[in-house]
Design a protein around this motif. Structure first.
Motif, short mmCIF file in Angstrom:
data_model
loop_
_atom_site.label_atom_id
_atom_site.label_comp_id
_atom_site.label_asym_id
_atom_site.label_seq_id
_atom_site.Cartn_x
_atom_site.Cartn_y
_atom_site.Cartn_z
N GLN A 9 -7.65 0.72 4.85
CA GLN A 9 -6.50 -0.19 4.11
C GLN A 9 -7.56 -2.12 3.25
O GLN A 9 -7.87 -2.39 4.37
CB GLN A 9 -5.53 -0.24 4.19
N LEU A 11 -5.89 -4.49 0.93
CA LEU A 11 -4.74 -5.43 0.30
C LEU A 11 -5.69 -6.17 -1.07
O LEU A 11 -6.32 -6.44 -1.25
CB LEU A 11 -4.23 -6.05 1.29
N LYS A 40 -3.58 -1.25 -1.57
CA LYS A 40 -1.85 -1.93 -1.67
C LYS A 40 -2.54 -2.71 -3.24
O LYS A 40 -3.53 -3.99 -2.61
CB LYS A 40 -1.39 -2.72 -0.85
N ASP A 66 2.71 -3.45 -4.48
CA ASP A 66 3.89 -2.92 -3.24
C ASP A 66 4.43 -4.22 -3.00
O ASP A 66 4.66 -3.99 -1.87
CB ASP A 66 2.65 -3.31 -2.21
N VAL A 90 2.73 -11.82 4.77
CA VAL A 90 2.92 -10.38 4.50
C VAL A 90 1.35 -9.38 4.61
O VAL A 90 1.28 -8.61 5.30
CB VAL A 90 2.65 -10.07 2.61
N GLU A 93 1.78 -8.79 8.76
CA GLU A 93 3.00 -7.39 8.62
C GLU A 93 2.20 -5.90 7.99
O GLU A 93 1.70 -5.15 9.09
CB GLU A 93 3.95 -7.11 7.89
N LEU A 94 1.20 -6.43 6.98
CA LEU A 94 0.58 -5.37 6.30
C LEU A 94 -1.23 -5.07 7.72
O LEU A 94 -1.26 -3.95 7.63
CB LEU A 94 0.35 -5.40 4.96
N GLN A 95 -1.90 -5.68 8.43
CA GLN A 95 -2.92 -6.07 8.78
C GLN A 95 -3.64 -4.95 8.12
O GLN A 95 -4.30 -4.36 8.86
CB GLN A 95 -2.27 -5.73 10.10
N PRO A 96 -3.93 -5.70 6.35
CA PRO A 96 -5.30 -4.73 5.95
C PRO A 96 -6.80 -4.28 6.53
O PRO A 96 -6.55 -5.90 7.19
CB PRO A 96 -5.57 -5.46 4.62
#
Length: 382
Positions: A9, A11, A40, A66, A90, A93-96
């Motif tokens: 992922q 970001l 994202k 997003d 953020v 939470e997303l932990q890209p």
């Protein structure tokens, strides 16, 4: 470390208008199914309004963000701090697997700082560009972002020399070309014809003779628009240029306010120097493509005019994009009226610099970026 079964992922961060043209091809490339990446989009809201969204996000087919931090305007310190505060939860939470930032705006350095302090790899697109002028806020953002980035993508070879001089390891640096030109090439056939834009913006009774062509003007740098003396000097010489060729000036709201506050709008009354509202990307692309010349203080427009082969006069004393001068169509005139007049005269009389397209400005920079990101992230997760 065992390889994760989920897609890697990335970001991607945008915050201001110059970022939008750069992120569109990157998002397309990262999310191409063959790569196995997941991109994202996070919009900090550094620049945001409904008209901007329609003219950039919609025209460029940028996906809905997003995450939208909704930061808004403020001083450099307030804006940077607010982005950092809102970005951190953020990121948690997303932990890209990595964050990707572009260019040199406050959102770029703010999000990069938060990520590096949390050991999240930072990818910087358009790294290594230097004007040498540290009074420019963008120059500070560029230098600092490059120092904390793990992967640095450059648009021209001189950028790598700048980075190496500043102690950046060469294995972090990748020359990939220019994503701004990816967007330009991708959208060129959809550009709105300049005649349609001119007919829409200008009342027929007020129009000059556009059959002899026109010039396009942009001004937004604080050094040019915040000092009433400099702003008046530029407007006077541009109004004079307008007697030779009509000038169309899509005015940044902040610039328009400075002109009004300084009482300088009367300088343009009755001249062939037309202030019009900001244009969408496709309208601006059409106006740029068909112009006889462009006068600007924008770094991105220096690149776009070089790609289009349109003569450009830069109303700054320096540029962080030297390739546009060395190989392209750009001439640095600063704010000296004599230099501006001479540069314009050369273009009107002799056509100006013909230039050539720089290496790897071929519309495929984003593809190269996505492929390198995939390889690097897979190495980290093996």
């Amino acid at each position: 470390m065992a390889k994760s079964s989920r897609p890697l992922q990335v970001l991607c961060v945008v915050g201001a208008r110059p970022n939008f043209m750069k992120i569109a091809p990157i998002m397309r490339a990262i999310n191409h199914e063959r790569l196995g990446l997941s991109g994202k989009l996070l919009h900090t809201g550094q620049h945001y309004d409904a008209a901007m969204k329609a003219s950039f996000f919609d025209q460029l087919n940028i996906p809905e963000p997003d995450v939208d931090l909704g930061v808004g305007s403020g001083s450099h310190a307030v804006q940077t701090a607010e982005i950092m505060k809102r970005f951190e939860p953020v990121l948690d939470e997303l932990q890209p697997d990595a964050i990707l930032v572009v260019g040199d705006v406050n959102s770029t350095i703010a999000c990069a700082l938060v990520a590096v302090k949390k050991a999240v790899p930072v990818i910087h697109v358009e790294a290594g560009l230097r004007s040498g002028d540290r009074t420019m806020p963008e120059e500070i953002n560029r230098v600092l972002t490059d120092q904390i980035s793990d992967l640095l993508f450059t648009t021209e070879k001189s950028a790598a020399a700048n980075l190496e001089k500043e102690g950046i390891a060469t294995d972090k640096i990748h020359f990939v070309g220019n994503v701004m030109i990816d967007t330009l090439r991708f959208n060129l056939t959809d550009a709105v014809p300049s005649k349609a834009t001119i007919d829409t913006l200008l009342e027929c009774g007020q129009q000059s003779d556009f059959s002899r062509g026109y010039g396009l003007v942009t001004l937004h740098r604080p050094a040019n628009v915040d000092d009433p003396v400099v702003l008046e000097r530029l407007l006077r010489v541009l109004a004079e240029v307008g007697t030779e060729v009509p000038l169309v000036f899509p005015v940044h709201p902040r610039t328009r306010q400075r002109i009004v506050d300084s009482g300088l709008d009367s300088l343009l009354a009755g001249t062939a120097f037309y202030m019009v509202p900001p244009l969408g990307y496709l309208e601006m692309l059409g106006m740029m493509k068909d112009a006889r010349l462009v006068l600007t203080d924008s770094g991105g427009i220096q690149e776009e005019t070089t790609a289009l082969g349109v003569p450009c006069v830069t109303l700054r004393e320096n540029t962080e994009r030297p390739i546009t001068v060395e190989q392209g169509t750009n001439t640095i005139a600063g704010t000296d009226p004599e230099k501006i007049r001479a540069s314009v005269r050369e273009i009107l009389d002799n056509g100006g610099k013909s230039g050539r397209i720089p290496e790897l400005w071929d519309g495929r920079a984003a593809e190269r970026i996505a492929e390198i990101i995939r390889c690097k992230l897979e190495e980290q997760h093996q």
